[in-house]
Scaffold this motif. Structure first.
Motif, PDB file in Angstrom:
ATOM      1  N   ARG A  84       0.834  -1.200   0.000  1.00  0.00           N
ATOM      2  CA  ARG A  84       0.000   0.000   0.000  1.00  0.00           C
ATOM      3  C   ARG A  84       0.872   1.254   0.000  1.00  0.00           C
ATOM      4  O   ARG A  84       1.843   1.363   0.749  1.00  0.00           O
ATOM      5  N   TYR A  85       0.474   2.228  -0.822  1.00  0.00           N
ATOM      6  CA  TYR A  85       1.165   3.504  -0.958  1.00  0.00           C
ATOM      7  C   TYR A  85       0.174   4.641  -0.763  1.00  0.00           C
ATOM      8  O   TYR A  85      -1.030   4.455  -0.869  1.00  0.00           O
ATOM      9  N   GLN A  86       0.724   5.839  -0.544  1.00  0.00           N
ATOM     10  CA  GLN A  86      -0.077   7.060  -0.530  1.00  0.00           C
ATOM     11  C   GLN A  86       0.250   7.862  -1.782  1.00  0.00           C
ATOM     12  O   GLN A  86       1.419   8.003  -2.143  1.00  0.00           O
ATOM     13  N   PHE A  87      -0.781   8.420  -2.405  1.00  0.00           N
ATOM     14  CA  PHE A  87      -0.595   9.468  -3.402  1.00  0.00           C
ATOM     15  C   PHE A  87      -0.909  10.769  -2.682  1.00  0.00           C
ATOM     16  O   PHE A  87      -1.897  10.853  -1.944  1.00  0.00           O
ATOM     17  N   ARG A  88      -0.076  11.794  -2.885  1.00  0.00           N
ATOM     18  CA  ARG A  88      -0.186  13.028  -2.120  1.00  0.00           C
ATOM     19  C   ARG A  88      -0.088  14.238  -3.042  1.00  0.00           C
ATOM     20  O   ARG A  88       0.704  14.229  -3.977  1.00  0.00           O
ATOM     21  N   TYR A  99      -2.836  16.645   0.831  1.00  0.00           N
ATOM     22  CA  TYR A  99      -4.073  15.898   0.599  1.00  0.00           C
ATOM     23  C   TYR A  99      -3.675  14.523   0.087  1.00  0.00           C
ATOM     24  O   TYR A  99      -2.854  14.403  -0.821  1.00  0.00           O
ATOM     25  N   VAL A 100      -4.264  13.489   0.676  1.00  0.00           N
ATOM     26  CA  VAL A 100      -3.763  12.128   0.552  1.00  0.00           C
ATOM     27  C   VAL A 100      -4.879  11.162   0.194  1.00  0.00           C
ATOM     28  O   VAL A 100      -6.029  11.351   0.607  1.00  0.00           O
ATOM     29  N   ASN A 101      -4.519  10.118  -0.536  1.00  0.00           N
ATOM     30  CA  ASN A 101      -5.363   8.937  -0.647  1.00  0.00           C
ATOM     31  C   ASN A 101      -4.448   7.741  -0.826  1.00  0.00           C
ATOM     32  O   ASN A 101      -3.311   7.878  -1.265  1.00  0.00           O
ATOM     33  N   TYR A 102      -4.954   6.564  -0.462  1.00  0.00           N
ATOM     34  CA  TYR A 102      -4.174   5.336  -0.494  1.00  0.00           C
ATOM     35  C   TYR A 102      -4.547   4.489  -1.700  1.00  0.00           C
ATOM     36  O   TYR A 102      -5.674   4.542  -2.178  1.00  0.00           O
ATOM     37  N   PHE A 103      -3.593   3.704  -2.150  1.00  0.00           N
ATOM     38  CA  PHE A 103      -3.872   2.676  -3.148  1.00  0.00           C
ATOM     39  C   PHE A 103      -2.966   1.485  -2.853  1.00  0.00           C
ATOM     40  O   PHE A 103      -1.874   1.638  -2.308  1.00  0.00           O
ATOM     41  N   THR A 104      -3.462   0.302  -3.181  1.00  0.00           N
ATOM     42  CA  THR A 104      -2.693  -0.919  -2.969  1.00  0.00           C
ATOM     43  C   THR A 104      -2.310  -1.486  -4.324  1.00  0.00           C
ATOM     44  O   THR A 104      -3.151  -1.599  -5.224  1.00  0.00           O
ATOM     45  N   THR A 105      -1.044  -1.816  -4.473  1.00  0.00           N
ATOM     46  CA  THR A 105      -0.547  -2.340  -5.732  1.00  0.00           C
ATOM     47  C   THR A 105      -0.745  -3.855  -5.794  1.00  0.00           C
ATOM     48  O   THR A 105      -0.898  -4.515  -4.772  1.00  0.00           O
ATOM     49  N   SER A 106      -0.713  -4.378  -7.018  1.00  0.00           N
ATOM     50  CA  SER A 106      -1.004  -5.798  -7.239  1.00  0.00           C
ATOM     51  C   SER A 106       0.217  -6.616  -7.628  1.00  0.00           C
ATOM     52  O   SER A 106       0.145  -7.841  -7.675  1.00  0.00           O
ATOM     53  N   GLY A 107       1.325  -5.959  -7.937  1.00  0.00           N
ATOM     54  CA  GLY A 107       2.481  -6.664  -8.483  1.00  0.00           C
ATOM     55  C   GLY A 107       2.483  -6.663 -10.004  1.00  0.00           C
ATOM     56  O   GLY A 107       3.442  -7.103 -10.628  1.00  0.00           O
TER      57      GLY A 107
END
Length: 163
Positions: A84-88, A99-107
């Motif tokens: 999981r990462y944050q985009f900011r 201002y932030v939101n999260y996303f989870t990567t799949s590989g």
């Protein structure tokens, strides 16, 4: 409204305005790096350390102001490591918060859509009690990794686009 590229990474991309900010600013020992890798993608990678109350690494673009009036989302084409990462973003350099939101990567390569209105305010890891993003400009954008674990991370970035 048509899509508007913010970044389309390639081997010739100038990344001088992309800077790493790790927890070393607070005494931590995490270590992140950003470079253009052999296939021409932006590569944000490193090692997170929890020593000295550390635990994060970020890469931020601080260049020209990006005008976003009329756009409603950011579209990321990325390939991560399953974490999981944050985009900011920051609306103005005068604000300390992002201002932030999260996303989870799949590989695998993925397209992540983040509504601008879903970006919520955070400062030093705490969510603030103020409205979500509603601005017309972006003066800084980037990615942050830190999941309260000592671990490696790796995120390839192909494109960042407004829609």
């Amino acid at each position: 409204m048509q899509q508007q590229p913010i970044f389309n990474f390639c081997k010739a991309s100038n990344i001088d305005n992309w800077v790493i900010i790790d927890d070393v600013v607070m005494g931590g020992k995490s270590n992140g790096t950003f470079k253009i890798e052999d296939t021409g993608h932006g590569l944000f990678y490193g090692v997170i350390s929890l020593e000295n109350n550390g635990g994060f690494s970020s890469v931020r673009y601080r260049g020209k102001t990006i005008y976003i009036k009329g756009y409603t989302k950011i579209i990321l084409r990325i390939k991560g490591d399953g974490k999981r990462y944050q985009f900011r973003i920051k609306e103005t350099v005068d604000y300390q918060h992002s201002y932030v939101n999260y996303f989870t990567t799949s590989g695998y390569w993925q397209t992540i859509e983040i509504a601008l209105a879903d970006l919520f305010p955070k400062f030093r890891g705490r969510t603030l009690n103020i409205p979500n993003f509603a601005g017309d400009t972006i003066t800084e954008l980037g990615f942050l990794f830190g999941n309260k674990k000592a671990e490696d991370f790796r995120l390839l970035i192909d494109t960042i686009v407004l829609q």
